[in-house]
Design a protein around this motif. Structure first.
Motif, PDB file in Angstrom:
ATOM      1  N   ASP A  12      58.489 -32.843 -90.367  1.00  0.00           N
ATOM      2  CA  ASP A  12      57.856 -33.507 -89.231  1.00  0.00           C
ATOM      3  C   ASP A  12      58.474 -32.957 -87.944  1.00  0.00           C
ATOM      4  N   TYR A  13      57.700 -32.107 -87.261  1.00  0.00           N
ATOM      5  CA  TYR A  13      58.193 -31.477 -86.034  1.00  0.00           C
ATOM      6  C   TYR A  13      57.802 -32.280 -84.790  1.00  0.00           C
ATOM      7  N   GLY A  14      57.176 -33.426 -84.975  1.00  0.00           N
ATOM      8  CA  GLY A  14      56.708 -34.224 -83.848  1.00  0.00           C
ATOM      9  C   GLY A  14      55.258 -33.901 -83.535  1.00  0.00           C
ATOM     10  N   ASP A  15      54.579 -34.810 -82.860  1.00  0.00           N
ATOM     11  CA  ASP A  15      53.166 -34.632 -82.490  1.00  0.00           C
ATOM     12  C   ASP A  15      52.284 -34.441 -83.719  1.00  0.00           C
ATOM     13  N   GLY A  16      52.743 -34.971 -84.872  1.00  0.00           N
ATOM     14  CA  GLY A  16      51.955 -34.846 -86.087  1.00  0.00           C
ATOM     15  C   GLY A  16      51.982 -33.467 -86.721  1.00  0.00           C
ATOM     16  N   ARG A  17      52.870 -32.587 -86.235  1.00  0.00           N
ATOM     17  CA  ARG A  17      52.931 -31.221 -86.755  1.00  0.00           C
ATOM     18  C   ARG A  17      53.802 -31.133 -87.989  1.00  0.00           C
ATOM     19  N   SER A  18      53.326 -30.390 -89.003  1.00  0.00           N
ATOM     20  CA  SER A  18      54.152 -30.058 -90.151  1.00  0.00           C
ATOM     21  C   SER A  18      54.403 -28.558 -90.220  1.00  0.00           C
ATOM     22  N   ALA A  19      53.973 -27.823 -89.179  1.00  0.00           N
ATOM     23  CA  ALA A  19      54.206 -26.381 -89.094  1.00  0.00           C
ATOM     24  C   ALA A  19      55.024 -26.090 -87.839  1.00  0.00           C
ATOM     25  N   ARG A  20      55.996 -25.211 -87.978  1.00  0.00           N
ATOM     26  CA  ARG A  20      56.853 -24.879 -86.839  1.00  0.00           C
ATOM     27  C   ARG A  20      56.116 -23.986 -85.843  1.00  0.00           C
TER      28      ARG A  20
END
Length: 782
Positions: free
Chosen positions: A666-674
């Motif tokens: 979980d990278y924040g803002d719903g992102r699972s990709a860096r």
């Protein structure tokens, strides 16, 4: 300095080697019997063992009458061996002739003169169709082989990393295939009933990360290291393997592409069923396994629709990864038997594929373990914890009706003894290899559902093998274990215990392994063999598993070096309730180390001989991660750790390892990709041992193989770099040329023994001593 009189000598290692797993197995017979049923009959053959050899018997299940499965003397003359020790692996009948499988070959033996003829061996790399044709992969393309041996190419556009029905790189054997020239396996081919078409995959890995492994000592003898590339999605990658599915005409190679599924769902290459409705039913899931679906595909147009969708942050089609999925297609009513934790416990449901409606088949505060077989409108399955007060991990066989108006209709226990009733599960994915025939015939339950072979045992109860009918009534005793050879050397079984987790309420079960010279008046240092992963049961249940279970390998020898060894399954592990499974979800202590500590401390309250001032911990793979986290999160309890192939840094691992364990990054803002190569997901940083490197206070050894495709060596080295930055002392043992599977090597086991002898007991091990035992093999999960 350790006093000289405390130093170990050769006799200490010889005593421990006497309990080496293969040595123990030589001293017991009839530990597990899985019959092979004759096609279309309620007869089967099995291997009956004696202290001085074995024989092969053919049994009529209706009466229990038995006779030799073939003429052993005749076979011995044909094979040039001892009739009491024939190395037969398979028995088939063709008229008056018998066909024996021996050491990879098939020999037809004629009863009149004993002459033998070698027969062709089926290519297990392909998929047999109903007309005897076989789909297989060659040079990234699909071919078909007829029963006469004629071969015909079906596709021509396959290429490397974009092949047809070709096992993807991330299959844990790419490097070995490169080194040996072995072709990739064929996967995911599903024939239609008349053998004219097949559902087949094409896997596109061209855009996926090519991870570099350095082969420091090349297999071909080159003096310079080689770089071996293995493609697979890494944590935080946006690109994953793309699975395309096609409906392929076997006559002309024409194809229709199957439509895409919503979101990240993709059809799995393990289970698909052609139906009489002109459709195909298949299973789908996500990489993170947080969604699972039943999908129906139009067999003409390829249009796909999701019939049933379920969300669960740890969805499983079975409690255990390495067992076949507990899902079956029921054609007579176009239904799907489904497995889910939706009620809070793992149970069977029934999905109407026409409407998507689901209803519960089994219910209660107990666990469905493995579906053994569906017969008509009944399901045979193993379950644990149904009977109050019993060990919930022990398996019993049950039968339930599918047509009841309420759950548990006609539920009946067919194996009433308070013991484990081992019905070995079909290995995951294997049932599609040859249209299910071998899985169907080699089973403890007859294909007809009328009879079954019951292996009755516990870790402290030698097996008795009974033949029973479908109502659980005894037909006859088939065999019983002879464990007198174990008695001769004073072997003692593990002790089962139950203790409380850190919350003081949750029951934790496990076993204690003690040395032969154990006495309660003495004080014994404690070692824990830890795993902690969500996908595999660690503790043994049957007598065979108690000797050499998947995580029991070498524990009797280790205990013999002067330890009490603990093996338990704490919260977060399988084959319990959803609450038990989820108790550690989202915590930095994902493997529940505090619960392991609490359970050991609770067990020691009634066992004062357990010396909790001297505690060590070891584990492999996920157990290596658990070992390191134990040393970091509970440093005042675990003083010495030996971690092999530890999956240490979820941020730099293959996505297929951490996502099912920990969820998506979980990278924040719903992102699972860096967004950038150096971005670390905060939730993964919280789970990384590197974050807690400064907490190390005990003695830690780290072992890894430089060609380990499951646990990338750079992830291990990143942790060692964090230890160095924190000014910590530690030990490292690199194993050149090893992949993930080296823990049964004698050298590894001796180094493990010596580490704990030296740093837990304070004794001097015998340096440079070679164990005179053969490399072992861990018992696969049953």
């Amino acid at each position: 300095m350790t006093p000289d009189d405390q130093a170990l000598g050769p006799e200490d290692y010889e005593r421990a080697a006497q309990l080496w797993p293969s040595e123990l197995l030589k001293r017991a017979t009839n530990l597990l019997i899985v019959p092979t049923w004759l096609p279309g009959e309620d007869r089967f053959w099995f291997r009956h063992e004696h202290r001085d050899g074995h024989e092969f018997l053919l049994v009529d299940a209706a009466t229990g009458a038995r006779c030799p499965a073939f003429d052993h003397e005749l076979a011995a003359r044909a094979l040039g061996g001892d009739p009491t020790r024939l190395p037969v692996e398979g028995v088939e009948y063709d008229g008056d002739s018998v066909i024996l499988s021996v050491d990879g070959a098939r020999l037809r033996i004629e009863p009149r003169d004993g002459s033998s003829t070698e027969l062709p061996v089926p290519d297990l790399n392909g998929f047999l169709g109903p007309r005897g044709e076989e789909l297989f992969v060659r040079d990234h393309n699909l071919w078909v082989r007829t029963p006469s041996g004629t071969e015909r190419q079906l596709t021509t556009d396959g290429e490397e990393h974009y092949g047809w029905a070709e096992a993807p790189d991330a299959s844990d054997d790419r490097i070995d295939r490169d080194r040996t020239g072995r072709p990739p396996g064929t996967i995911g081919c599903f024939w239609n009933p008349d053998g004219t078409r097949a559902l087949v995959p094409r896997v596109d890995e061209r855009a996926v990360t090519a991870y570099p492994f350095v082969e420091n000592i090349p297999h071909d003898g080159d003096v310079l290291p080689k770089v071996r590339y293995v493609r697979g999605k890494m944590s935080g990658d946006a690109e994953d393997s793309r699975w395309e599915w096609y409906l392929l005409d076997v006559a002309d190679g024409s194809r229709v592409r199957v439509g895409s599924l919503p979101g990240e769902l993709r059809i799995l290459p393990w289970h698909a069923w052609w139906t009489a409705r002109g459709t195909i039913v298949a299973l789908a899931s996500t990489t993170a396994q947080d969604q699972a679906a039943a999908v129906e595909i139009d067999a003409t147009t390829g249009a796909a629709r999701v019939v049933y969708l379920e969300y669960d942050h740890m969805f499983r089609f079975n409690n255990v990864w390495f067992h076949d999925d507990n899902v079956r297609y029921l054609p007579e009513r176009h239904e799907l038997l489904w497995f889910t934790f939706a009620s809070g416990w793992p149970h069977l449901w029934l999905i109407d594929l026409a409407t998507g409606a689901a209803r519960q088949v089994t219910d209660g505060d107990w666990v469905v373990q493995d579906v053994v077989r569906t017969v008509g409108r009944q399901v045979f399955f193993t379950a644990g914890g149904v009977e109050p007060g019993r060990n919930p991990y022990l398996r019993a066989l049950y039968r339930v009706d599918l047509d009841g108006t309420e759950p548990n209709a006609g539920l009946k226990c067919l194996t009433p003894e308070d013991a484990d009733h081992a019905f070995p599960a079909v290995p995951f994915g294997a049932v599609t290899r040859d249209s299910g025939q071998s899985a169907d015939l080699r089973s403890c339950l007859a294909p007809s559902g009328k009879y079954f072979v019951d292996n009755i045992s516990r870790v402290d109860l030698p097996p008795v093998i009974m033949l029973r009918d479908a109502d659980g009534k005894d037909v006859c005793e088939l065999a019983r274990a002879d464990t007198s050879g174990l008695d001769e050397i004073g072997w003692t079984p593990p002790e089962v215990f139950r203790a409380k987790a850190a919350d003081g309420e949750t029951d934790v079960w496990g076993v204690l392994v003690k040395p032969r010279r154990f006495a309660e008046r003495d004080s014994w240092p404690v070692l824990e063999r830890i795993y902690g992963g969500h996908q595999v049961l660690a503790q043994p249940r049957s007598f065979l598993e108690g000797l050499n279970g998947m995580f029991m390998f070498g524990l009797h020898s280790l205990a013999e070096m002067g330890f009490a060894v603990v093996l338990l399954d704490g919260p977060g592990t399988p084959i319990r309730s959803r609450a038990f499974r989820d108790l550690t979800w989202g915590e930095r202590d994902r493997f529940g180390i505090k619960h392991h500590r609490a359970a050991i401390e609770d067990a020691a309250r009634t066992r004062p001989w357990m010396d909790l001032t001297r505690v060590g911990v070891s584990g492999h793979s996920s157990g290596g991660y658990g070992t390191v986290m134990a040393m970091l999160l509970e440093p005042d309890f675990y003083a010495v750790g030996f971690a092999s192939s530890p999956a240490l840094d979820p941020s730099v691992s293959s996505a297929y390892v951490p996502e099912p364990h920990f969820g998506k990054p979980d990278y924040g803002d719903g992102r699972s990709a860096r967004r950038t190569p150096d971005e670390i997901a905060p939730n993964y940083a919280r789970l990384s041992p590197s974050t807690y490197a400064a907490r190390l206070s005990g003695r830690l050894a780290i072992v890894y193989g430089d060609l380990d495709e499951q646990v990338e060596p750079p992830g291990v080295l990143r942790f060692t770099a964090a230890l160095i930055d924190a000014g910590k002392d530690f030990d490292v043992l690199p194993l050149p040329g090893r992949d993930h599977h080296y823990t049964t090597e004698p050298y590894y086991q001796k180094r493990l023994w010596d580490y704990f002898v030296e740093h837990v007991q304070g004794r001097a091990p015998l340096r440079h001593h070679r164990l005179d035992v053969a490399p072992g093999e861990r018992l696969h999960v049953t």
